[in-house]
Every structure is written in structure tokens, then in C-alpha cells.
Design an enzyme around this catalytic site. Structure first.
Site, PDB file in Angstrom:
ATOM      1  N   ASP A 143      87.208  62.114   7.219  1.00 58.26           N
ATOM      2  CA  ASP A 143      86.726  61.083   8.132  1.00 58.26           C
ATOM      3  C   ASP A 143      86.678  59.782   7.317  1.00 58.26           C
ATOM      4  O   ASP A 143      86.924  59.761   6.109  1.00 58.26           O
ATOM      5  CB  ASP A 143      85.346  61.475   8.715  1.00 58.26           C
ATOM      6  CG  ASP A 143      85.093  60.793  10.053  1.00 58.26           C
ATOM      7  OD1 ASP A 143      84.317  61.316  10.860  1.00 58.26           O
ATOM      8  OD2 ASP A 143      85.694  59.727  10.285  1.00 58.26           O
TER       9      ASP A 143
HETATM   10  C1  GLC Z   1      84.911  57.534  12.777  1.00 59.72           C
HETATM   11  C2  GLC Z   1      84.528  58.852  13.414  1.00 59.72           C
HETATM   12  C3  GLC Z   1      85.701  59.737  13.718  1.00 59.72           C
HETATM   13  C4  GLC Z   1      86.913  58.881  14.034  1.00 59.72           C
HETATM   14  C5  GLC Z   1      87.295  58.134  12.768  1.00 59.72           C
HETATM   15  C6  GLC Z   1      88.488  57.207  13.007  1.00 59.72           C
HETATM   16  O1  GLC Z   1      83.967  57.194  11.790  1.00 59.72           O
HETATM   17  O2  GLC Z   1      83.554  59.642  12.754  1.00 59.72           O
HETATM   18  O3  GLC Z   1      85.324  60.554  14.835  1.00 59.72           O
HETATM   19  O4  GLC Z   1      87.988  59.703  14.453  1.00 59.72           O
HETATM   20  O5  GLC Z   1      86.210  57.404  12.232  1.00 59.72           O
HETATM   21  O6  GLC Z   1      88.123  56.230  13.923  1.00 59.72           O
END
Ligand code: GLC
Length: 716
Positions: free
Chosen positions: A260
Site C-alpha cells: 500500500d
Molecule cells: C490508499 C489505500 C489503498 C489504495 C492506495 C492507492 O492509501 O489504502 O486502498 O488502493 O492507497 O490509492
């Protein structure tokens, strides 16, 4: 083309760039994305950008093509980049937030919606969506319950699979690769707070939290995203047992694992890595491939290899997995796939997509209360549409991708479109902001309500108050909304509340005062037309909650499939010392899992089993008669629950094991039956072996998880 041959030709630096994902803003001057600090804060230089393997957050097909074209000119190995985005519940045509959509109890509808979103996303140049979010949730204080499909593992598995099939399918035209997230158990973040600690037994993890991720893996999901939270004291991205052990070795997942956002660097903040060098070591050894929005791989893998802490083989394997996905998607022969502005524009909120979005919004609305004011008659002469969500397009939800507020059918517009000649008056009354206190607009709202044949009062939480980074301490409505409700009800009792939210709310006071409450969630682009159809009876509510609504926030986490405890509370109305209860309120939620009313009423009778003994390896049939006792046709979701009375581990008081949707005409009665087999009774014991145990079971079939009639059988 041979992936291994490409990898052999790549330098180590190029391999590490391939495993790095950056905001498009780093690569495209006019992407307009807000990068997390400048390149330098990531230790990157502009030279590092040439061989980047994938990007996220970009603006449309022309932008994608421009970035890809430039990249292919610069990249030595001519490896196309993957473009990834959060297409959670729609790309341009937005359908209801997942916690709402799941209330349809209709996996096929979820699959159809995801397929629609995939078609739009592919035309936008998106190759991978960061969906489905398969986190089981029990605490509505967490803003991200909005993206989930609720508190039940059985249902979450059905939805997780449906989403992968819808988004990804055969990965051909009009499809995008799916990425199931947040692996693992992010939905159990303590106190419902984002990025917070998760701590649970492996037995609980396997029994409740892992199944929906595995359902996605079994459905062939191409990617898995590791989560921000720690699990067993180790951040998921650094958790070798979780990623390499369970995901890769036990489940045989051969796809790509992505972090993430910046979560590798956050290992330092968590305190399991002293520096980015350690973080990179933990991340690659746990089994992560792509590093999203940090550059610890580029900065430190080379030295880690020299130190013998990471092997070049590990890196090559990771790069091969990324290149295999690109090959599978056909990007080496056509780096642009479906990216096409004209196609994207032709799909954008086209009639077919709007029709599906409206159907989804109608099917997932949940009628929580109705004293009889609903449905309103379409013969009304004057309708008042009041409240902070009555005349706004901001009912798309917080993960609305490229959805545009101006394309939304508002409630006001939906009512006007439906009622043609009637007089429709509007007043905002109060703001929907959490901190709103200005009551000066209430007089105009009262004036609008006076003399109306029907009053639609929109209350709830703004779309920006759920989703990531939006945990709440108090799930009740703001006082100013209750002030508006009280004044409008004084002016006109023929009032129905349309409730907007991205989560269950603790609306006990509302449940005691409003004549009717229709929960529409954040309903999406066609929210207003769906709401109008439901309020005026063109559609009959059939949604059923997939997450309990607490009576008070203090009940959180509250969920139906709880354990009995040694001192269960037998009566919510009395205070009994030394039982598992509260002295200042009930244990039971305000509205339970599986609950939802209709404009008709359904009666259940004649619950029976084909046998009171289930032979190991055999089946018994549970059946019940369901009758439509009202005067309009309606659809009921008949739910099968089973309780295992004794086990080597404690067993929930109920577990959903099946459901069937039945459409019944007024007065019509049908028999509904379910096959029960031993596999449905399997659970993880203290020995972490999943199996059914002989003994006594109760079977319940009803319209929600509080159904009480039961029959019993014994597994022998
Ligand atoms: C965010 C979220 C995740 C998302 C990623 C890209 O922090 O936790 O669900 O897919 O970043 O946007």
C-alpha cells in the site's frame, strides 16, 4: 516474447525500477496529482524515472498514452508501464458504495457492476484496479467500512469472487486486472482507527478475516495488496508468515504482490525497521513485489544483495511476475490496450450504464422503518424535498474515481423527473457537515414542508466523512439535523427520511422519531432517480443490511455472528448484574445483519428438515414456506443460518450459510429449501484444522439474523 530472456538482459537498477510504482504526477507534468513530497524526499532523481514499472493516479486516456509513449521512448528495455487506479465502485458511472451495494445480497449484480466499471476503466487506459477490498468489518467507526461488503465471511467470499470475475474476467477487451486488498485483516483495526493495530489469534484470522482474500485468489485475482496494519506485531508488508507463508506457499498465489501507499517506509515509523535499508530487506523477504510510492528497493536492494540479505533470484522472480502480468494483458504487443478517449466518452454515464447504476441503487437501499407513510402516492400535488443531501450531486461516495458530481441525478431532480406536474419545493434546512450548527435555514424548510402532500427529508453524513482517513468517535447524527427533523415533523407528519451514509450510523433517536427511514448509502450517479422510484413505489425496497447498525457507538464492534459468552444477556430491557451487558444501554444492535423491510410483509411458516440426522458425507434439506402477506409484490432475501451448539472452540450464535432471493406477488406463497452438508459446518478448531465436528446443530431460516424459529439436526 520470453519474460525470462527480458529479465536476463535487464540491469539490477532496471529491475528495481520495474518493481517501483509512482504517482503519475512524478512522470507527467500536467497530471495534476498531488505527489507525496518531491522526488528528493524519496531519494530519487529524474534519471530513476525512465524504467518505472507502473504508475497510479493519472487523468484519462490521452494522459496515459502520452506518459506511456514517452516512457517507451526512454526505456532501454521498452517494457510498457502498468496504469493502476482505485476503481472501487465505478469509474465514470458511479454505482453505490460497496457497503451499500452488498445489501442487495446479489453477487451477480455486483459482478455486472464491476464489469461495467472495468469497461469504462479500460477505455480510460487503466490496466489494474485496486479492488475488491475484501476486509471483513465489525466496527462502523472505521471510515473504510464504506469500501467493504460487511461483517459476514460467507457473504464476503461471494462478493470477492464476483468482483474479480466482473473486473477481470478473461482479462481481454474491456477488462482490468483486479487487486484484492488489504491483505490482511485491515478491517479489524483497533478502535476503528485507520492504520491502527490489528491483533488476533490465527484461528480468528483464518475463520473470519482470510476467507474473502482467498476467495479472490481462488477466482484468479492477478494482484494482492498488503495492508498498512500490523498483524501479530509485524506490519503486514513485513510479515513473512502472512505473505510468503500463507499467500504464496499455502494458497499457491503466483501473481503480483503490491504494497500500500508508502507502507514500506512506514515500517520505520512502526518501529520494525531502523531505516529504509532494513525496510527494503523486510519487504522483499516477506514476499512483496511492487513498492507503491516509496523507493527503498531502488535505494537499497543492491547493497542488500552485496550483504547477502537478499538474493538476485528473489528480485528476478518478482520482476518476472510483473512482466508475466503485462504479457498476459497483451501489453507487449499493444501497450495502449483499450485506452481511447472517444470510447471512454461514449461509455461515460451512457444510458446502459446509468440504467445499471440505478438498478443497483434501487436494489441496495434498505428500508429501516416505515410506519405506513411509504410509498408516497404519485398523485401528490405538492412535494417538499428538504435537507443537506436533497439537491447535491455529492452523493457518489469518497472513492468516486472519475465520477463527476454534475452528472449525478440529485434527489430533487429525481423527484421532479418522476412527478412531472406536481409542485416540488426544496429547502436545504441545514448543512450536512459534521460540525454544522447554523439553524437559520430551518424556518424555510418548515415553510416548504407545511401543506405538502409528502415530505422527503434527506439526512446523514457527507460522502467525504467515510472512506480512508475518516474514522468517527460518534456515529449519531449531528444535533442540528435532529433539530431540522423535529421542526419538519411538527409541520408535517407525512415525512420520510432518506438516509445517506457510507457506514452504519447509531441513529437510535432517528429510529424513535422518524415515521420512515430509507437508507440509500452513497447511491452514486443515479442516486436521485433510484430514491424517487423507491419513495413513490415504482421500485419496492429489498435491501438487507450486511453490517449491523449499532444502537449506540459504544456497542462497536457489534456483529451478529458473535459468541455466546459464559453469561449471555437474555433481556436487553433489564439491567442484570454479572452478565455480559451494559448498564446504560442494550447489547443488541439497532438494526441487525440481514435486516431490511419491504412495502409488503413476508410471513415464514412450516420450517422443517428432511431428517434430524446428517450422516457424514450426506445432506439434509431445510425448507420453509414464505408468504407475501401484503398488497404489493416484493422480493425477499430468505436467509439460512446455522448454529453449532458445541465445538472444540466456541461457536457463533448464528452463521449465515445460504440465502435465496424470492419474488412474491401479493398473497403468493412459495416453499424455499436449502441443502445442508458437512462442509458448511466446518470451522477452525484450536488445532487450526478446518473440519466439522459431530454433534447438535440448530437451523434458522428467516428475513434477518434475529430470526428465532429453529429446527435441529445431529451430525453423526
Ligand atoms: C490508499 C489505500 C489503498 C489504495 C492506495 C492507492 O492509501 O489504502 O486502498 O488502493 O492507497 O490509492
Amino acid at each position: 516474447m520470453n519474460v525470462k530472456k527480458i529479465v536476463e538482459k535487464m540491469t539490477l537498477k532496471e529491475k528495481l525500477q520495474q518493481l517501483t510504482q509512482l504517482n503519475a504526477g512524478f512522470l507527467d507534468k500536467n497530471a495534476g496529482t498531488e505527489a507525496t513530497g518531491p522526488l528528493s524526499s524519496m531519494g530519487l532523481t529524474s534519471q530513476d524515472l525512465n524504467g518505472i514499472g507502473s504508475v497510479l493516479n493519472f487523468q484519462g486516456p490521452d494522459n496515459v498514452k502520452a506518459i506511456q509513449r514517452q516512457h517507451l521512448e526512454d526505456d532501454t528495455n521498452k517494457i510498457p508501464m502498468l496504469f493502476m487506479m482505485d476503481v472501487i465502485h465505478g469509474c465514470r458511472t458511479i454505482y453505490p458504495v460497496p457497503i451499500g451495494l452488498s445489501a442487495s445480497f446479489d453477487p451477480q449484480l455486483v459482478k455486472d457492476c464491476c464489469a461495467m466499471a472495468a469497461k469504462e476503466a479500460a477505455a480510460e487506459g487503466i490496466n489494474v484496479t485496486f479492488a475488491p477490498m475484501a476486509d471483513l468489518v465489525r466496527d462502523a467507526r472505521w471510515g473504510r467500512v464504506m469500501e467493504s461488503t460487511g461483517e459476514d465471511p460467507y457473504l464476503n467470499c461471494l462478493y470477492s469472487r464476483a468482483a474479480v470475475e466482473g473486473f477481470q474476467g478473461d482479462l481481454k477487451k474491456g477488462k482490468v486486472a483486479a487487486c484484492v486488498k488489504h491483505y490482511a485483516a485491515y478491517g479489524a483495526a483497533e478502535a476503528g482507527r485507520d492504520y491502527n493495530t490489528v491483533d488476533m489469534s490465527e484461528r480468528t484470522l483464518r475463520e473470519y478475516y482470510l476467507p474473502a482474500y482467498k476467495a479472490a485468489v481462488d477466482a484468479g485475482v492477478e494482484m494482492v495488496m498488503t495492508s498498512f496494519n500490523v498483524l501479530d506485531g509485524v506490519p503486514a508488508a513485513a510479515n513473512k508468515k502472512l505473505v510468503d507463508g500463507i499467500l504464496r506457499k499455502e494458497w499457491k498465489f503466483g501473481g503480483v504482490v503490491i504494497s500500500d501507499y508508502n507502507s514500506f517506509r512506514e515500517m520505520i515509523t512502526h518501529g520494525v525497521a531502523e531505516n529504509e535499508h532494513d525496510a527494503a530487506c523486510l519487504a522483499v523477504n516477506a514476499g512483496n513485489d511492487i513498492e507503491m510510492m516509496s523507493a527503498t528497493y531502488i535505494g537499497h536492494i543492491e547493497s542488500l544483495i552485496k550483504e547477502g540479505k537478499v538474493s538476485l533470484k528473489q528480485i528476478d522472480k518478482a520482476v518476472e511476475r510483473v512482466l508475466k502480468l503485462k504479457k498476459k494483458m497483451g501489453m507487449f504487443s499493444d501497450p495502449y490496450l483499450d485506452a481511447d478517449k472517444a470510447l471512454a466518452d461514449s461509455l461515460d454515464c451512457c444510458k446502459e450504464h446509468r440504467d445499471l447504476a440505478r438498478k443497483a441503487a434501487e436494489k441496495c437501499a434498505v428500508l429501516l422503518k416505515n410506519d405506513g407513510v411509504l410509498p408516497f402516492s404519485t398523485e401528490v400535488k405538492k412535494v417538499a424535498v428538504i435537507g443537506p443531501f436533497a439537491n447535491t450531486g455529492e452523493i457518489l461516495g469518497n472513492w468516486r474515481c472519475y465520477g463527476k458530481h454534475e452528472q449525478t441525478v440529485t434527489v430533487l431532480a429525481g423527484v421532479k423527473n418522476l412527478l412531472g406536474g406536481a409542485e416540488v419545493v426544496y429547502a436545504e434546512g441545514v448543512s450536512g457537515e459534521l460540525t454544522a450548527s447554523d439553524e437559520s435555514g430551518i424556518a424555510a424548510a418548515v415553510k416548504a414542508a407545511k401543506g405538502a402532500d409528502a415530505v422527503i427529508l434527506t439526512l446523514g453524513e457527507p460522502q467525504g466523512d467515510s472512506g480512508e482517513g475518516n474514522s468517527k468517535l460518534d456515529l449519531e447524527l449531528p444535533a442540528v439535523q435532529y433539530k431540522l427533523l423535529d421542526e419538519v415533523l411538527k409541520a408535517n407528519k407525512n415525512t420520510a427520511v432518506l438516509l445517506f451514509s457510507g457506514r452504519p450510523l447509531a441513529i437510535k433517536r432517528l429510529s424513535e422519531t422518524a415515521p420512515a427511514i430509507l437508507e440509500v448509502w452513497q447511491p452514486g450517479t443515479e442516486g436521485g432517480s433510484a430514491a424517487a422510484n423507491l419513495l413513490f413505489g415504482k421500485a419496492v425496497p429489498s435491501g438487507k443490511l450486511t453490517m449491523s447498525f449499532p444502537a449506540k457507538t459504544g456497542q462497536c464492534p457489534v456483529y451478529y455472528n458473535h459468541y455466546n459468552t459464559g453469561r449471555p444477556r437474555m433481556n436487553d430491557d433489564v439491567r442484570v448484574a454479572y452478565t455480559s451487558s451494559y448498564i446504560d444501554g442494550p447489547n443488541k444492535p439497532l438494526y441487525p445483519f440481514g435486516y431490511g423491510l419491504s412495502y409488503t410483509a413476508f410471513g415464514y411458516s412450516d420450517l422443517k428438515l428432511s431428517s434430524s440426522v446428517l450422516q457424514s458425507g450426506g445432506t439434509v434439506t431445510a425448507s420453509v414456506k414464505v408468504k407475501n402477506k401484503g398488497s404489493v409484490a416484493g422480493e425477499e432475501t430468505v436467509q439460512l443460518y446455522i448454529r453449532d451448539l458445541f465445538g472444540s472452540a466456541v461457536r457463533p450464535v448464528k452463521e449465515l450459510k445460504g440465502f435465496k432471493k424470492v419474488m412474491l406477488a401479493a398473497g403468493e406463497e412459495k416453499e424455499v429449501s436449502f441443502e445442508i452438508n458437512e462442509d458448511m459446518l466446518a470451522f477452525y478448531g484450536p488445532d487450526l484444522v478446518k473440519k466439522a465436528e459431530k454433534g447438535d446443530f440448530k437451523v434458522f431460516i428467516g428475513g434477518d439474523s434475529e430470526c428465532a424459529d429453529s429446527v435441529s439436526f445431529r451430525l453423526v
